[in-house]
Scaffold this motif. Structure first.
Motif, short mmCIF file in Angstrom:
data_model
loop_
_atom_site.label_atom_id
_atom_site.label_comp_id
_atom_site.label_asym_id
_atom_site.label_seq_id
_atom_site.Cartn_x
_atom_site.Cartn_y
_atom_site.Cartn_z
N GLY A 185 -11.06 -2.24 -31.09
CA GLY A 185 -9.89 -2.66 -31.09
C GLY A 185 -8.79 -2.12 -29.92
N MET A 186 -8.91 -0.83 -29.53
CA MET A 186 -8.35 -0.46 -28.37
C MET A 186 -9.04 -0.70 -27.13
SD MET A 186 -5.93 0.88 -29.91
CE MET A 186 -4.82 1.49 -28.38
N ILE A 187 -10.25 -0.75 -26.87
CA ILE A 187 -10.86 -1.21 -25.85
C ILE A 187 -10.44 -2.98 -25.56
CG2 ILE A 187 -12.94 -2.11 -24.56
CD1 ILE A 187 -12.61 1.04 -24.64
N ASN A 188 -10.63 -3.66 -26.62
CA ASN A 188 -10.02 -5.04 -26.53
C ASN A 188 -8.56 -5.17 -25.95
OD1 ASN A 188 -10.49 -7.86 -26.89
ND2 ASN A 188 -9.02 -7.70 -28.22
N LEU A 189 -7.63 -4.24 -26.26
CA LEU A 189 -6.32 -4.23 -25.81
C LEU A 189 -6.36 -4.29 -24.39
CD1 LEU A 189 -3.32 -4.36 -26.34
CD2 LEU A 189 -3.32 -1.84 -26.79
N LYS A 190 -7.29 -3.39 -23.93
CA LYS A 190 -7.20 -3.11 -22.39
C LYS A 190 -7.86 -4.21 -21.86
CE LYS A 190 -7.66 2.01 -22.35
NZ LYS A 190 -8.37 3.10 -21.83
N ALA A 205 -13.06 -11.13 -21.12
CA ALA A 205 -13.59 -10.46 -19.98
C ALA A 205 -14.26 -11.17 -18.77
CB ALA A 205 -14.59 -9.19 -20.37
N TYR A 206 -14.83 -12.37 -19.37
CA TYR A 206 -15.37 -13.32 -18.49
C TYR A 206 -14.36 -14.07 -17.71
CZ TYR A 206 -18.58 -16.55 -16.49
OH TYR A 206 -19.48 -17.46 -15.48
N LEU A 232 -6.21 -6.79 -19.03
CA LEU A 232 -6.85 -6.97 -17.71
C LEU A 232 -6.69 -8.49 -17.46
CD1 LEU A 232 -9.00 -6.12 -15.68
CD2 LEU A 232 -10.61 -6.87 -17.29
N LEU A 233 -7.15 -9.36 -18.51
CA LEU A 233 -6.81 -10.60 -18.28
C LEU A 233 -5.32 -11.28 -17.93
CD1 LEU A 233 -8.26 -13.65 -18.28
CD2 LEU A 233 -8.03 -13.55 -20.79
N ASN A 244 -4.55 -13.26 -14.62
CA ASN A 244 -3.88 -14.84 -14.73
C ASN A 244 -2.62 -14.46 -14.01
OD1 ASN A 244 -5.91 -16.00 -16.09
ND2 ASN A 244 -4.99 -15.47 -17.95
N THR A 245 -1.69 -13.41 -14.17
CA THR A 245 -0.61 -13.72 -13.48
C THR A 245 -0.49 -13.20 -11.90
OG1 THR A 245 -0.33 -11.07 -14.24
CG2 THR A 245 0.76 -12.99 -15.56
N SER A 246 -1.45 -12.29 -11.68
CA SER A 246 -1.59 -12.18 -10.24
C SER A 246 -2.21 -13.25 -9.31
CB SER A 246 -2.67 -11.10 -9.98
OG SER A 246 -3.91 -11.13 -10.41
N ALA A 247 -3.06 -14.37 -10.12
CA ALA A 247 -3.40 -15.51 -9.43
C ALA A 247 -2.35 -16.59 -9.50
CB ALA A 247 -4.75 -15.87 -10.07
N TYR A 248 -1.72 -16.73 -10.77
CA TYR A 248 -0.84 -17.87 -10.95
C TYR A 248 0.51 -17.58 -11.15
CZ TYR A 248 -5.87 -19.26 -11.94
OH TYR A 248 -7.18 -19.39 -11.74
#
Length: 520
Positions: free
Chosen positions: A170-175, A129-130, A179-180, A184-188
């Motif tokens: 576990g399902m929240i971590n999937l989200k 998340a960070y 998100l990450l 990453n893909t939108s930035a790089y």
């Protein structure tokens, strides 16, 4: 010397817990300060739980949890500063009691096992998340769940309630991983396959370790045209697949292998090293003067690069690289198995882009089985299992991999199937999302469940990000996961029994026996 207790990583002392000094090098004073920080974060969650947490509370929750991940922070000064900031925010949010530190590691063994599993998962998710947060991406549901999870950590629950919380997490971590991935893909850009050399060119150079791509991007910008080459290390290797990073011609290749070999590999090396996340080991005197930290990474006496107005000034790192000068001739480094070329960039965008080819190969019998052989690397004996497993995998099988465990075998040349390499590096540990996305797409193509696919997960774990990924896989109902090289110390026997019974989690044995069991 004061006592401590820590059992959050795979190489914890005696497979039970570090009580005198951390195997990672963490001193008791640091461990106890980290425990105090966790207890303060529970207090912050209690104070903020009944209302929307402030922006500052969210940032402190992410930084606080991330700070306590293995191999991140060895510095009591920076941890104490963070504790003070957390308590000030807690007071402004309405104040609440911290979790009693004497209760942190004392409870019924099964309850402590489940409670600890949730906490360690939250630590791993906080790192993901960070990384998204620094790229300007947030998810309110994910943010709020940190406060729900830390609040729940400080409360009493039945075993059934704890298990339910873990599956919800576990399902929240999937989200969070989604998100990450988006951040990453939108930035790089979307990663593309890339060949990466392990040969270090003559002249000044900087080695960047960890996971934070934004730090690497800023360093590349600040070193452009200065005659300094940049090399990735460990979990930073997948950076070479991102179009917006690989466009810099001075991003040259990869230095060394996984994190646990750095004290040997960095010894007397004439280059500068920048640590962006949890890959730091206590540096040896022979190279301590050339190691720099940033973000939540901190070690006494090392120069720390802070952020000011959204930017970091890496001048001290650059000047040290210029002063050291690098090697006078090209230096040929190799992977663990002697190779000098690595492949990366096989994220879900690439693999799904050739999905028809993959599906046809399966239907034609050219691909019999997929193995996801990935996870963390570590120093404890037994991890050569993963090298041997890949070496002994039949020629009609494909190896998907991610995280730094791949350095056990990613320099092997085990051939191709239909023009596709048999080893496909999907990225960092957080790119488990790519593996999940590919598995779901294949299951839809073959009109079956993920568990019915010719796919087996063979995972190595070391620290807390592996815990949150495992919980996501379990929450998705994925079964028959092989895990090693040892069972987590924080799993009580009863909790392990539940996981084996419900999800058929299997401790690894030998490559030969496990391959025979999987393939029949």
């Amino acid at each position: 010397m004061s006592n401590m207790f820590c059992f959050q990583c795979e190489q914890t002392a005696g497979g039970k817990g570090c009580t005198k000094v951390g195997v990672c090098g963490k001193q008791p004073e640091v461990s106890n300060k980290q425990d105090e920080l966790i207890c303060a974060l529970v207090g912050l969650a209690r104070a903020s739980y009944s209302k929307a947490p402030s922006k500052n509370a969210v940032e402190l929750m992410l930084k606080g949890l991330f700070t306590t991940v293995t191999n991140v922070n060895f510095n009591t000064v920076t941890i104490e500063k963070l504790i003070d900031e957390v308590r000030k925010e807690k007071e402004s949010a309405g104040n609440a009691q911290d979790f009693p530190i004497e209760n942190l590691w004392s409870a019924d063994s099964d309850i402590m096992s489940l409670r600890s599993t949730l906490l360690l998962g939250l630590k791993g998710m906080a790192a993901y998340a960070y990384h998204a947060y620094v790229l300007g991406k947030q998810n309110e549901e994910v943010n709020n769940w940190f406060f729900k999870g830390m609040y729940a950590f400080g409360e009493d629950h039945s075993i059934e309630e704890w298990l339910s919380l873990l599956m919800e997490f576990g399902m929240i971590n999937l989200k969070c991983m989604e998100l990450l991935d988006e951040a990453n893909t939108s930035a790089y850009g979307t990663p593309v396959p890339a060949k990466v050399t392990t040969i270090i060119e003559k002249g000044p150079f900087i080695v960047v370790s960890g996971h934070d791509l934004l730090d690497l991007k800023q360093l590349l910008e600040q070193t452009e045209g200065k005659g300094i080459n940049i090399y990735t290390h460990g979990e930073m290797l997948p950076a070479h697949g991102y179009p917006e990073l690989k466009k810099y011609p001075h991003l040259k290749g990869n230095f060394g292998t996984a994190w646990q070999n750095q004290q040997k590999e960095f010894d007397n090396v004439p280059g500068a090293f920048l640590f962006t996340t949890n890959c730091l080991m206590p540096p040896k005197p022979s190279y301590m003067d050339r190691v720099f930290t940033t973000e939540v990474v901190s070690y006494p006496e090392l120069v720390h690069i802070d952020e000011a107005n959204g930017k970091k000034d890496f001048t001290p790192v650059i000047e040290k690289a210029m002063e050291l000068g690098g090697w006078k001739e090209d230096k040929v480094l190799t992977g663990i198995n002697g190779g000098t070329e690595l492949m990366t960039g096989f994220g879900h965008g690439t693999v799904l882009g050739v999905a028809d080819k993959v599906i046809d190969a399966v239907k034609a019998g050219a691909i019999r089985h997929f193995f996801l052989v990935g996870g963390c690397d570590g120093a404890k004996p037994g991890r050569n299992y993963y090298t041997e497993f890949v070496e002994k995998s039949p020629k009609d099988t494909v190896i998907l991999t991610l995280a730094c465990g791949k350095f056990r075998f990613n320099d092997l040349n085990i051939g191709e199937i239909g023009g596709l390499p048999r080893i496909m590096d999907m990225g960092q540990c957080n790119d488990a999302y790519s593996a999940i996305k590919v598995a779901v797409a294949l299951s839809q193509a073959f009109k079956c469940s993920v568990n019915e696919l010719p796919l087996t997960l063979v995972l190595s774990w070391y620290e807390q990000k592996a815990v949150c990924i495992l919980l996501t896989l379990l929450a998705l109902g994925i079964k028959n996961i092989y895990i090693g090289p040892s069972v987590p110390a924080f799993f009580s026997q009863n909790v392990l029994n539940v996981l084996v019974e419900k999800f058929n989690i299997t401790p690894i044995t030998t490559p030969e026996e496990d391959l025979k069991k999987i393939l029949g």
